[in-house]
Motif scaffolding. Structure first.
Motif, short mmCIF file in Angstrom:
data_model
loop_
_atom_site.label_atom_id
_atom_site.label_comp_id
_atom_site.label_asym_id
_atom_site.label_seq_id
_atom_site.Cartn_x
_atom_site.Cartn_y
_atom_site.Cartn_z
N ALA A 79 0.84 -1.21 0.00
CA ALA A 79 0.00 0.00 0.00
C ALA A 79 0.87 1.26 0.00
CB ALA A 79 -0.92 0.00 1.22
N LEU A 80 1.91 1.26 0.82
CA LEU A 80 2.82 2.42 0.89
C LEU A 80 3.57 2.60 -0.43
CD1 LEU A 80 4.20 1.92 4.49
CD2 LEU A 80 2.72 3.79 3.69
N LYS A 81 3.90 1.51 -1.07
CA LYS A 81 4.57 1.59 -2.38
C LYS A 81 3.69 2.33 -3.38
CE LYS A 81 6.13 -1.43 -6.10
NZ LYS A 81 6.16 -2.82 -6.56
N GLY A 82 2.40 2.01 -3.39
CA GLY A 82 1.49 2.69 -4.30
C GLY A 82 1.34 4.16 -3.99
N ILE A 83 1.20 4.47 -2.72
CA ILE A 83 1.02 5.87 -2.30
C ILE A 83 2.24 6.70 -2.65
CG2 ILE A 83 0.80 7.39 -0.29
CD1 ILE A 83 -0.84 5.03 1.00
N THR A 84 3.41 6.23 -2.21
CA THR A 84 4.64 7.01 -2.42
C THR A 84 5.06 7.03 -3.88
OG1 THR A 84 6.03 5.11 -1.83
CG2 THR A 84 5.44 6.64 -0.06
N GLY A 85 4.76 5.95 -4.60
CA GLY A 85 5.09 5.92 -6.02
C GLY A 85 4.24 6.89 -6.81
N ASN A 86 2.94 6.91 -6.54
CA ASN A 86 2.05 7.82 -7.27
C ASN A 86 2.38 9.28 -7.00
OD1 ASN A 86 0.46 6.05 -8.78
ND2 ASN A 86 -0.81 5.58 -7.01
N LEU A 87 2.88 9.57 -5.80
CA LEU A 87 3.23 10.95 -5.47
C LEU A 87 4.70 11.25 -5.79
CD1 LEU A 87 1.24 11.27 -2.13
CD2 LEU A 87 0.65 12.23 -4.37
#
Length: 111
Positions: A62-70
């Protein structure tokens, strides 16, 4: 103070992150400012400490998705590393990786 400039100094790829927010700087900064309070950091830490690699993987992913998208590169890169190790359910000491992630999260929160 969280600005495009301070995020660039932090190491974020602001142009990429803004692109994903359709150039809306206020939206991008609001989303970035919410990251340090993301509960998945706590779940990741607690799951690793308790040895629950399945829950740790879900939190890291989940953190990978959040930080990657931002495009929060300083957070994204170590999160990718821990995510892949957890995906493989590697039985290793995650302390240093976790510490690095939490340090970068704290740095972001202090901008």
């Amino acid at each position: 103070m969280l600005t495009v400039e301070t995020l660039k100094e932090y190491g974020a790829n602001v142009d990429e992150g803004l692109g994903r927010c359709m150039g809306n700087k206020e939206l991008y900064l609001r989303l970035v400012s919410s990251v340090p309070a993301e509960k998945s950091f706590d779940v990741l830490k607690e799951s690793i400490e308790s040895g629950d690699l399945n829950a740790a993987f879900e939190a890291a992913h989940a953190l990978k998705g959040i930080t990657g998208n931002l495009a929060l590169v300083p957070l994204y890169e170590p999160i990718v590393e821990i995510t892949e190790l957890l995906r493989a359910r590697q039985e290793i000491d995650y302390t240093d990786l976790l510490s690095g992630i939490l340090t970068k999260k704290e740095e972001l929160g202090n901008i």
